[in-house]
Design a protein around this motif. Sequence first.
Motif, PDB file in Angstrom:
ATOM      1  N   TYR A  87      -6.798   4.865  20.165  1.00  0.00           N
ATOM      2  CA  TYR A  87      -7.007   4.111  18.930  1.00  0.00           C
ATOM      3  C   TYR A  87      -7.565   2.712  19.224  1.00  0.00           C
ATOM      4  CZ  TYR A  87      -6.093   2.086  14.332  1.00  0.00           C
ATOM      5  OH  TYR A  87      -6.231   1.476  13.107  1.00  0.00           O
ATOM      6  N   LEU A  88      -6.973   2.005  20.163  1.00  0.00           N
ATOM      7  CA  LEU A  88      -7.409   0.648  20.461  1.00  0.00           C
ATOM      8  C   LEU A  88      -8.800   0.625  21.092  1.00  0.00           C
ATOM      9  CD1 LEU A  88      -4.097  -0.989  21.765  1.00  0.00           C
ATOM     10  CD2 LEU A  88      -5.125  -1.124  19.487  1.00  0.00           C
ATOM     11  N   GLN A  89      -9.104   1.635  21.897  1.00  0.00           N
ATOM     12  CA  GLN A  89     -10.443   1.702  22.489  1.00  0.00           C
ATOM     13  C   GLN A  89     -11.505   1.884  21.406  1.00  0.00           C
ATOM     14  OE1 GLN A  89     -10.129   4.858  25.387  1.00  0.00           O
ATOM     15  NE2 GLN A  89      -8.655   3.700  26.638  1.00  0.00           N
ATOM     16  N   ARG A  90     -11.202   2.729  20.423  1.00  0.00           N
ATOM     17  CA  ARG A  90     -12.179   2.950  19.343  1.00  0.00           C
ATOM     18  C   ARG A  90     -12.302   1.723  18.442  1.00  0.00           C
ATOM     19  NH1 ARG A  90     -15.464   2.829  16.468  1.00  0.00           N
ATOM     20  NH2 ARG A  90     -16.439   4.372  15.091  1.00  0.00           N
ATOM     21  N   LEU A  91     -11.221   0.963  18.330  1.00  0.00           N
ATOM     22  CA  LEU A  91     -11.202  -0.222  17.474  1.00  0.00           C
ATOM     23  C   LEU A  91     -11.742  -1.460  18.197  1.00  0.00           C
ATOM     24  CD1 LEU A  91     -10.114  -0.669  14.525  1.00  0.00           C
ATOM     25  CD2 LEU A  91      -8.041  -1.588  15.578  1.00  0.00           C
ATOM     26  N   ALA A  92     -12.066  -1.342  19.467  1.00  0.00           N
ATOM     27  CA  ALA A  92     -12.401  -2.487  20.311  1.00  0.00           C
ATOM     28  C   ALA A  92     -13.484  -3.408  19.740  1.00  0.00           C
ATOM     29  CB  ALA A  92     -12.794  -2.006  21.704  1.00  0.00           C
ATOM     30  N   PRO A  93     -14.617  -2.886  19.200  1.00  0.00           N
ATOM     31  CA  PRO A  93     -15.635  -3.814  18.687  1.00  0.00           C
ATOM     32  C   PRO A  93     -15.114  -4.729  17.584  1.00  0.00           C
ATOM     33  CG  PRO A  93     -16.539  -1.598  18.915  1.00  0.00           C
ATOM     34  CD  PRO A  93     -15.062  -1.480  19.116  1.00  0.00           C
TER      35      PRO A  93
ATOM     36  N   VAL B 198      -7.391  -8.853  28.542  1.00  0.00           N
ATOM     37  CA  VAL B 198      -7.466  -7.965  27.382  1.00  0.00           C
ATOM     38  C   VAL B 198      -8.876  -7.975  26.807  1.00  0.00           C
ATOM     39  CG1 VAL B 198      -6.648  -7.580  25.022  1.00  0.00           C
ATOM     40  CG2 VAL B 198      -5.023  -8.199  26.817  1.00  0.00           C
ATOM     41  N   ARG B 199      -9.468  -9.174  26.656  1.00  0.00           N
ATOM     42  CA  ARG B 199     -10.833  -9.252  26.123  1.00  0.00           C
ATOM     43  C   ARG B 199     -11.816  -8.544  27.051  1.00  0.00           C
ATOM     44  NH1 ARG B 199     -13.259 -11.866  22.153  1.00  0.00           N
ATOM     45  NH2 ARG B 199     -11.393 -13.080  21.692  1.00  0.00           N
ATOM     46  N   GLN B 200     -11.619  -8.701  28.338  1.00  0.00           N
ATOM     47  CA  GLN B 200     -12.509  -8.050  29.309  1.00  0.00           C
ATOM     48  C   GLN B 200     -12.437  -6.529  29.185  1.00  0.00           C
ATOM     49  OE1 GLN B 200     -11.546  -8.658  33.534  1.00  0.00           O
ATOM     50  NE2 GLN B 200     -13.707  -9.128  33.878  1.00  0.00           N
TER      51      GLN B 200
ATOM     52  N   VAL C  61     -14.821  -1.130  26.907  1.00  0.00           N
ATOM     53  CA  VAL C  61     -14.731   0.097  26.118  1.00  0.00           C
ATOM     54  C   VAL C  61     -15.508  -0.030  24.809  1.00  0.00           C
ATOM     55  CG1 VAL C  61     -12.555   0.820  27.133  1.00  0.00           C
ATOM     56  CG2 VAL C  61     -12.525  -0.633  25.105  1.00  0.00           C
ATOM     57  N   ALA C  62     -15.730  -1.255  24.334  1.00  0.00           N
ATOM     58  CA  ALA C  62     -16.475  -1.449  23.083  1.00  0.00           C
ATOM     59  C   ALA C  62     -17.914  -0.973  23.212  1.00  0.00           C
ATOM     60  CB  ALA C  62     -16.447  -2.919  22.678  1.00  0.00           C
ATOM     61  N   CYS C  63     -18.435  -0.992  24.415  1.00  0.00           N
ATOM     62  CA  CYS C  63     -19.842  -0.629  24.615  1.00  0.00           C
ATOM     63  C   CYS C  63     -20.118   0.846  24.347  1.00  0.00           C
ATOM     64  CB  CYS C  63     -20.287  -1.023  26.026  1.00  0.00           C
ATOM     65  SG  CYS C  63     -20.419  -2.815  26.222  1.00  0.00           S
ATOM     66  N   ASP C  64     -19.076   1.644  24.152  1.00  0.00           N
ATOM     67  CA  ASP C  64     -19.277   3.030  23.710  1.00  0.00           C
ATOM     68  C   ASP C  64     -19.700   3.082  22.246  1.00  0.00           C
ATOM     69  OD1 ASP C  64     -18.561   4.008  26.190  1.00  0.00           O
ATOM     70  OD2 ASP C  64     -16.451   4.241  25.670  1.00  0.00           O
ATOM     71  N   GLN C  65     -19.537   1.955  21.531  1.00  0.00           N
ATOM     72  CA  GLN C  65     -19.875   1.872  20.103  1.00  0.00           C
ATOM     73  C   GLN C  65     -20.951   0.791  19.943  1.00  0.00           C
ATOM     74  OE1 GLN C  65     -18.326   4.207  18.423  1.00  0.00           O
ATOM     75  NE2 GLN C  65     -16.921   4.686  20.094  1.00  0.00           N
TER      76      GLN C  65
ATOM     77  N   ASP D  27     -18.334 -10.997  29.462  1.00  0.00           N
ATOM     78  CA  ASP D  27     -19.504 -10.441  30.154  1.00  0.00           C
ATOM     79  C   ASP D  27     -20.644 -10.299  29.151  1.00  0.00           C
ATOM     80  OD1 ASP D  27     -21.371  -9.072  31.640  1.00  0.00           O
ATOM     81  OD2 ASP D  27     -19.929  -7.655  32.506  1.00  0.00           O
ATOM     82  N   ASP D  28     -21.426 -11.367  29.008  1.00  0.00           N
ATOM     83  CA  ASP D  28     -22.494 -11.373  28.011  1.00  0.00           C
ATOM     84  C   ASP D  28     -23.578 -10.353  28.346  1.00  0.00           C
ATOM     85  OD1 ASP D  28     -23.202 -12.397  25.570  1.00  0.00           O
ATOM     86  OD2 ASP D  28     -24.488 -13.955  26.385  1.00  0.00           O
ATOM     87  N   SER D  29     -23.845 -10.148  29.632  1.00  0.00           N
ATOM     88  CA  SER D  29     -24.879  -9.185  30.012  1.00  0.00           C
ATOM     89  C   SER D  29     -24.492  -7.771  29.591  1.00  0.00           C
ATOM     90  CB  SER D  29     -25.132  -9.237  31.522  1.00  0.00           C
ATOM     91  OG  SER D  29     -23.951  -8.888  32.241  1.00  0.00           O
ATOM     92  N   LEU D  30     -23.211  -7.460  29.652  1.00  0.00           N
ATOM     93  CA  LEU D  30     -22.726  -6.133  29.258  1.00  0.00           C
ATOM     94  C   LEU D  30     -22.930  -5.920  27.760  1.00  0.00           C
ATOM     95  CD1 LEU D  30     -21.137  -3.540  30.127  1.00  0.00           C
ATOM     96  CD2 LEU D  30     -19.066  -4.774  29.441  1.00  0.00           C
ATOM     97  N   LEU D  31     -22.514  -6.894  26.960  1.00  0.00           N
ATOM     98  CA  LEU D  31     -22.634  -6.751  25.513  1.00  0.00           C
ATOM     99  C   LEU D  31     -24.086  -6.837  25.060  1.00  0.00           C
ATOM    100  CD1 LEU D  31     -19.532  -8.722  24.150  1.00  0.00           C
ATOM    101  CD2 LEU D  31     -19.757  -6.319  24.790  1.00  0.00           C
ATOM    102  N   ASN D  32     -24.885  -7.649  25.728  1.00  0.00           N
ATOM    103  CA  ASN D  32     -26.313  -7.705  25.385  1.00  0.00           C
ATOM    104  C   ASN D  32     -27.001  -6.373  25.671  1.00  0.00           C
ATOM    105  OD1 ASN D  32     -26.564 -10.289  24.297  1.00  0.00           O
ATOM    106  ND2 ASN D  32     -26.787 -11.240  26.318  1.00  0.00           N
ATOM    107  N   ALA D  33     -26.587  -5.711  26.740  1.00  0.00           N
ATOM    108  CA  ALA D  33     -27.152  -4.394  27.043  1.00  0.00           C
ATOM    109  C   ALA D  33     -26.798  -3.403  25.941  1.00  0.00           C
ATOM    110  CB  ALA D  33     -26.624  -3.902  28.392  1.00  0.00           C
ATOM    111  N   ALA D  34     -25.587  -3.493  25.422  1.00  0.00           N
ATOM    112  CA  ALA D  34     -25.176  -2.610  24.320  1.00  0.00           C
ATOM    113  C   ALA D  34     -26.007  -2.896  23.072  1.00  0.00           C
ATOM    114  CB  ALA D  34     -23.692  -2.801  24.026  1.00  0.00           C
TER     115      ALA D  34
END
Length: 283
Positions: free
Chosen positions: A219-225, A237-239, A244-248, A264-271
């Motif tokens: 549940y928390l992984q799906r709610l991550a974004p 926790v934010r990390q 897991v948010a990058c799956d969405q 990790d801005d590069s990770l979220l920018n890639a998403a």
Amino acid sequence: MSRLYSKKLLLPFIGVVQVAELGWGRALSLDGKNWALRYAQNDNREVRSGPFRDDPRVNFSLVVNIDGDRLETRAVHPSLEPERVQLDSQQLCDALCDVRIPFRAGDRYEYWLLDGIDERPLALLHSCVDEQEMQLPVPSPEWLAMPAAELAIPDPQAPAQATCLPPVNYRLQKQIEERAGSKPRAAWFERTTTTENFPPCLIMDEWADPECQRLCDLYLQRLAPRLLMMPGLPHTVRQQLEQVACDQVFEVERFYPLYPEVIDDSLLNAARVEARLRRANDV
């Protein structure tokens, strides 16, 4: 501008709403781009002459929608003064052009369902900005998950033929209900910047039973974004939520402007780039 703040949108938790208030006008946004401007309506002079606050006696009439760069006005309710509404709405619209989001968290008063075993905070039910709002009616001591129709959560361990098995959302909801006990209780807390003794993701996230832990994690992984919109999350926790948010990717793209901190801005920018590429390929 009277007040700018953000507030958790409950119950169930679906994100953090940005709020701009001016007089009896209020602008709300869940993504920082689209805004709904509402105006308080009440025939009681005593209520209307007092300072604005959340009050069950006050209804709100939608007067303006801002969809990106497009502004759509609505008919003013007969109980309102058109000139006053127009002036306040225009001032709110002008102010929103210059604001920086996300706004500072304003809802430091929180109403928590308590653990039936040790009475620690188990799941967040409600929050408010002003201390006097704690005197208003509160939800029953029952936590609600985000509906499966709005937050689909695949269960990789669910048997292929298990058509009668409830979604993860409702199994977790039942799990928290059982943990709260047969006579559930809730209590108010005034939160500071500390997250100690409070579940950072708004529900108890450490379970002794492996199946309970698995449902909570799903549940928390799906709610991550959406959880990433909350300020004050511990670094680790934010990390983990960012990973897991990058799956969405579409939800990360939508809510990214409201993240108060990024590890990790590069990770979220890639998403976000992936979201744009997927959308372009669908055209």
